[in-house]
Design an enzyme around this catalytic site. Structure first.
Site, PDB file in Angstrom:
ATOM      1  N   GLY A 139     -61.400 -30.766 -11.980  1.00 31.56           N
ATOM      2  CA  GLY A 139     -61.321 -29.361 -11.926  1.00 31.56           C
ATOM      3  C   GLY A 139     -61.712 -28.973 -13.203  1.00 31.56           C
ATOM      4  N   SER A 141     -64.905 -26.420 -12.788  1.00 30.20           N
ATOM      5  CA  SER A 141     -65.524 -25.158 -12.448  1.00 30.20           C
ATOM      6  C   SER A 141     -64.139 -24.044 -11.905  1.00 30.20           C
ATOM      7  CB  SER A 141     -66.338 -25.159 -11.267  1.00 30.20           C
ATOM      8  OG  SER A 141     -67.279 -26.086 -11.532  1.00 30.20           O
ATOM      9  N   SER A 173     -63.913 -31.021  -5.116  1.00 26.11           N
ATOM     10  CA  SER A 173     -64.342 -32.025  -3.941  1.00 26.11           C
ATOM     11  C   SER A 173     -63.107 -32.763  -3.419  1.00 26.11           C
ATOM     12  CB  SER A 173     -65.569 -33.116  -4.027  1.00 26.11           C
ATOM     13  OG  SER A 173     -66.666 -32.348  -4.615  1.00 26.11           O
ATOM     14  N   GLU A 258     -72.383 -39.195 -16.128  1.00 25.55           N
ATOM     15  CA  GLU A 258     -72.269 -38.338 -14.710  1.00 25.55           C
ATOM     16  C   GLU A 258     -73.793 -37.881 -14.308  1.00 25.55           C
ATOM     17  OE1 GLU A 258     -70.233 -34.722 -14.690  1.00 25.55           O
ATOM     18  OE2 GLU A 258     -71.226 -34.199 -12.874  1.00 25.55           O
ATOM     19  N   ASN A 375     -80.174 -27.153 -12.808  1.00 25.60           N
ATOM     20  CA  ASN A 375     -81.434 -27.680 -13.491  1.00 25.60           C
ATOM     21  C   ASN A 375     -81.795 -26.803 -14.624  1.00 25.60           C
ATOM     22  OD1 ASN A 375     -81.170 -29.258 -11.377  1.00 25.60           O
ATOM     23  ND2 ASN A 375     -83.217 -29.583 -11.188  1.00 25.60           N
ATOM     24  N   GLU A 376     -81.478 -25.409 -14.299  1.00 28.09           N
ATOM     25  CA  GLU A 376     -81.930 -24.541 -15.453  1.00 28.09           C
ATOM     26  C   GLU A 376     -80.993 -24.867 -16.581  1.00 28.09           C
ATOM     27  OE1 GLU A 376     -81.483 -23.612 -12.199  1.00 28.09           O
ATOM     28  OE2 GLU A 376     -83.409 -23.074 -11.749  1.00 28.09           O
TER      29      GLU A 376
END
Lengths: 389, 347
Positions: A139, A141, A173, A258, A375-376
Site C-alpha cells: 500500500g 500508491s 494488487s 524490487e 521509466n522517466e
C-alpha cells in the site's frame, strides 16, 4: 585531448556465475514445472506475477521449500542464499507459472519483516509466507501519489494503544484475496522543507473493521488491482513496521531488490517462447529473434550481477534502476517483434497459445514501464547518478 | 611477467581493481587526438606485461585470464588507445602459439583469409588487415594452414576504417616465415576471440563517449544554465548510460563465460554472439545521443568526440556485425525450438 576521462559511476556490478549447486535446484524446479504443465494444472501466461493468482500452486511451492527461501529456518524459511532464490524465481517466470498469490509476500514482505519487523511480527507472518499460505499486498500508491511518494495523504493519528488510519490506497494488487498489506501513511504533518519526513509504515489486516476494498479492473477486464479505503482503521502499536517516521527510508531501501529482479524482463517471455514455436522450421526471421535473445541474455546477466552485489551486502541502486528501465522496455519490444513476424490477430478469448499470449501481453504492456517507478523517474535517478542533477 | 602479479585463474576482485587502476593510468597517460600507431604506448604495454596479457609464459605472456583482458580492453577502448592489443594478445599471439610457431617480438596482427599455399610459398591478397603496416608479423589462418608473414616482405596498400585506424591490404607472393598445419577448431575460436575482443573495446569506447557527453553537458551553457540541467538532456544521457551498462555487462559477462568454460563450449558461443550484438547495438545509440548533446561542435574534426564515436561506428561492423551475430544466434534459437530457448539462455 584531455588526458583524464570524466569519472562515471559504476553502472553495473562485476559479472557473476551462479554457484554450481544451483544446477541441481534448477533441474528440480524445471522437472516439477513440466510435470504440472503436462497434468494441465495451469497454462503459461504473460505477466504471471501480476495476473496468475493460484493458491494451490503457491502452497505446492511452499511444501517444496521454494518460498521464503532466504528466510531463516527459525521462522519457517530455508536459510538459502538470494542466488538460490533467483534460480527458482526465474524458472517460475520463464515457465509462465501462476505466481501472483505469493509474489509480493515472498519478494518484499519477507525480507522487509526480517529487516525492520519485530520478533512478534516475524513469528506471526513469516512461517505462513514460507508455506505459501499467507499473502500480502503493498500500500504505497494513492490517487495523487504515484511515483511521488512524498505526496502520500493517508493519515495515521495517534490513539490509545496504537494508530488510526484514514485515507485511500490504489493499484493494490490482490487486496481482495490477500491477508494484509504494508500501508505507508503520514504520521506527522507535512513539512515542505523535508518532504519525505513524517511517513511511517503499518501492517494492516485487510479484514480489519473500517477497511473497504473495491475492484479496479484491468484493460483485460480481469480483477487484480483494488482501491483500498480506510475509515479510521485501528492499527495496534504492535503492528507498526519499523520506526515511526522512517517510512520513506524503509520503503526506498528495498527498491534495489524490487527493481532488478527477473520479473522486469520476463513478463513477456512466454510470448517469446510461443513466437519461437510459430517460427521453428522456417527461415528469414533469424536476425530479429537473435536480436531479442541477445538483449535478453544481456539483461539476465545484468540482473544477476545486481543480485550478486545485493548478496554481498551492497545496495546498487543505480544499476537496479538501469536494469528495470532497460528490462521493461525490452518486454515491450518482444510484443513489437512478435506481431511483426506472425500475422495472427491477438485473441483474448483463446484458451492458450500465441494469439492468447499476444492479447494478454498487449493489454498488460502499459503496466511494464509504470509499476515500481516509471521509466522517466528511473532515468532521472540515472541522471542524478551521472551527476547531472 | 613483470607487473602486478596477474597470474592464473585465481584472480580476486582486489587484484582486478589493481589491474584496472594500472590500465586506466597507462591508457589515460597515452590519450591524445592523434591517429596512427602509438609506439610509446606499445613500449609501456610491453614493459607492464599488458601487451601479451593472456598468453602463456613460454610465448612471452603474462598468463592472465579473459576477465583480466576484459578489464584492460575496456580501458583501452575508453581511452581510444592506438595499439593492436586484441590483435597481438587474443588473436595473432594465440594462433601462432596454438600452431607451435615461435612468436616474433613486437606487435602482431591476425586475419582469416584465402591464400594459395604451396610448401612454404604463399600467394594471395588479404583485405582490411588491422595494423598490418605497424606489425612485426601477420598471422593468417587460411584453410588447413596457419601462416606467418613478415609484412616488410609483403606488399602493403594502406587503408583505414572510419576511425582512421590502419586496415591495410596485404599482398603476398613468395616464401612465408612459417607455414604449419592448423590445429582443429582454431577457425571457430579465432572468430569468437575476435568478436569478444571487439565487444570489449566497443563497451570501453561507449563508456568514453558517455563520459564526454556528461562532461560537455555540465560545461555547455545555453538559455542561462548548463544543458545537463534540462530534463530532456538528462533523459537522453540516462538512455545512453543504460546502453553503456548493457554493452559493458554483456562484454564482461561473455569474457567471464569464456574464462570459465572455454571457447569450445556452446555457452561461450552464445555469450560472445550476444555480447558483440548488444555492444554493436549500444554503439549506434550512444554515438547518436552524445553527438546530439554536443551539438555542431562534435560534428567537426577538431573536437575529440570523434575519437570515440568513429570507433563505435567502425567497430560495430568489424569481427561480425550485430546483424551477423544476431542471425547466428537466431538460427541457434530456432533450431533449439520453443522448449530449448530457456535452457539456451540459462546455459
Amino acid at each position: 585531448m584531455t588526458a583524464t576521462l570524466h569519472r562515471l559511476p559504476d553502472l553495473v556490478p562485476p559479472p557473476i556465475e551462479l554457484p554450481p549447486r544451483t544446477s541441481a535446484l534448477r533441474a528440480e524446479v524445471r522437472a516439477f514445472l513440466a510435470e504440472e504443465q503436462a497434468a494441465g494444472l495451469w497454462t503459461p501466461r504473460a505477466d504471471v506475477w501480476l495476473s496468475g493468482w493460484d493458491e494451490r500452486f503457491s502452497r505446492e511451492l511452499g511444501q517444496r521449500g521454494w518460498l521464503g527461501m532466504t528466510i531463516p529456518k527459525e521462522y519457517g524459511g530455508h536459510g538459502a542464499s538470494a542466488l538460490d532464490r533467483y534460480v527458482v524465481t526465474e524458472e517460475l517466470l520463464a515457465a509462465g507459472a501462476p505466481v501472483a498469490a505469493h509474489w509480493i509476500a515472498d519478494r518484499q514482505i519477507g525480507p522487509t519483516l526480517l529487516r525492520f519487523g519485530t520478533e512478534e511480527q516475524r513469528q506471526r507472518f513469516l512461517p505462513g509466507i514460507a508455506r505459501g499460505e499467507v499473502y500480502f499486498g503493498i500500500g504505497m500508491s494513492e490517487p495523487d501519489a504515484g511515483s511521488d511518494l512524498a505526496a502520500v495523504r493517508t493519515r495515521a493519528e495517534r490513539v490509545d494503544g496504537g494508530w488510526e488510519l484514514t485515507g485511500t490506497k490504489v493499484w493494490t494488487s490482490g487486496a481482495h484475496h490477500a491477508h494484509a498489506f504494508f500501508a505507508l501513511a503520514r504520521s506527522a504533518p507535512r513539512d515542505e522543507q523535508h518532504r519525505h519526513a513524517g511517513l511511517s509504515q503499518f501492517i494492516v489486516l485487510l479484514d480489519a473493521p473500517g477497511v473497504q476494498i473495491r475492484p479496479i479492473p484491468l484493460l483485460t477486464g480481469a480483477h487484480h488491482f483494488n482501491e483500498v479505503v480506510f475509515d479510521r482503521v485501528f492499527v495496534p502499536d504492535g503492528m507498526v513496521l519499523g520506526e515511526v517516521g522512517a517510512g520513506w527510508k524503509q520503503v526506498t531501501s528495498e527498491l534495489a531488490f524490487e527493481r532488478s529482479g527477473p520479473e522486469r524482463f520476463l513478463s513477456t517471455f512466454p510470448l517469446l517462447v510461443a513466437l519461437v514455436g510459430e517460427l521453428a522450421g522456417t527461415t528469414g526471421a533469424e536476425r530479429e529473434i537473435g536480436g531479442l535473445v541477445a538483449r535478453l541474455w544481456t539483461l539476465r546477466r545484468m540482473s544477476l550481477a545486481v543480485a550478486g552485489s545485493l548478496e554481498s551486502g551492497e545496495a546498487p541502486e543505480l544499476a537496479a534502476a538501469v536494469v528495470k528501465e532497460l528490462g521493461t522496455r525490452y518486454e515491450n519490444e518482444v510484443i513489437d517483434v512478435a506481431r511483426l513476424l506472425v500475422a495472427v490477430p491477438p485473441d483474448p478469448g483463446a484458451e492458450s497459445g500465441f494469439a492468447r499470449l499476444l492479447a494478454d501481453a498487449v493489454l498488460h504492456a502499459p503496466g511494464f514501464t509504470l509499476r515500481g517507478g516509471t521509466n522517466e523517474v528511473l532515468r532521472g535517478i540515472v541522471a542524478r547518478g551521472l551527476g547531472l542533477r | 611477467m613483470t607487473g602486478a602479479g596477474m597470474t592464473g585463474s585465481g584472480m580476486t576482485t582486489s587484484v582486478n581493481t589493481e589491474l584496472q587502476e594500472l590500465a586506466e593510468s597507462v591508457f589515460g597517460d597515452a590519450a591524445s587526438s592523434d591517429t596512427g600507431f602509438d609506439a610509446g604506448l606499445w613500449r609501456t604495454l610491453e614493459e607492464t606485461g599488458l601487451a601479451r596479457l593472456t598468453l602463456p609464459a613460454d610465448a612471452g605472456g603474462s598468463e592472465g585470464t579473459f576477465e583480466d583482458a576484459a578489464v584492460v580492453l575496456a580501458a583501452a577502448g575508453a581511452h581510444a588507445a592506438r595499439v593492436p592489443l586484441v590483435e597481438t594478445d587474443l588473436l595473432g599471439g594465440w594462433l601462432l602459439h596454438a600452431a607451435g610457431v615461435p612468436l616474433p617480438d613486437g606487435p602482431l596482427t591476425a586475419v582469416a583469409g584465402r591464400l594459395e599455399v604451396d610448401g612454404t610459398t604463399v600467394r594471395g591478397e588479404l583485405p582490411r588487415v588491422p595494423w598490418a603496416r605497424d606489425s612485426a608479423g601477420v598471422a593468417v589462418l587460411t584453410g588447413a594452414h596457419v601462416v606467418l608473414l613478415d609484412p616488410r616482405a609483403a606488399g602493403i596498400t594502406e587503408g583505414t576504417n572510419l576511425a582512421e585506424e590502419p586496415r591495410d591490404t596485404v599482398a603476398v607472393a613468395g616464401p612465408a616465415v612459417a607455414v604449419v598445419a592448423a590445429p582443429d577448431s582454431v577457425a571457430a575460436e579465432l572468430r569468437l576471440r575476435a568478436a569478444l575482443g571487439r565487444a570489449l573495446l566497443l563497451a570501453g569506447a561507449a563508456r568514453g563517449a558517455l563520459a564526454a557527453g556528461v562532461r560537455y553537458a555540465g560545461e555547455r551553457v545555453q538559455f542561462g544554465r548548463p544543458i545537463g540541467r534540462f530534463q530532456a538532456v538528462q533523459q537522453q544521457l540516462a538512455l545512453a548510460a543504460g546502453e553503456v551498462a548493457a554493452a559493458s555487462a554483456a562484454a564482461s559477462a561473455a569474457a567471464r563465460v569464456a574464462a570459465d568454460v572455454g571457447f569450445a563450449a556452446p555457452a561461450t558461443r552464445l555469450a560472445v554472439a550476444a555480447a558483440k550484438s548488444r555492444a554493436g547495438e549500444a554503439a549506434g545509440a550512444v554515438a547518436r545521443i552524445v553527438h546530439q548533446v554536443h551539438g555542431a561542435i562534435g560534428f567537426t574534426r577538431e573536437h575529440d568526440l570523434r575519437l570515440w564515436t568513429t570507433r563505435l561506428w567502425a567497430w560495430r561492423e568489424e569481427d561480425g556485425s550485430d546483424a551477423e551475430w544476431n542471425t547466428d544466434l537466431g538460427a541457434t534459437v530456432l533450431a533449439a525450438g520453443p522448449a530449448g530457448l530457456w535452457p539456451l539462455i540459462t546455459g
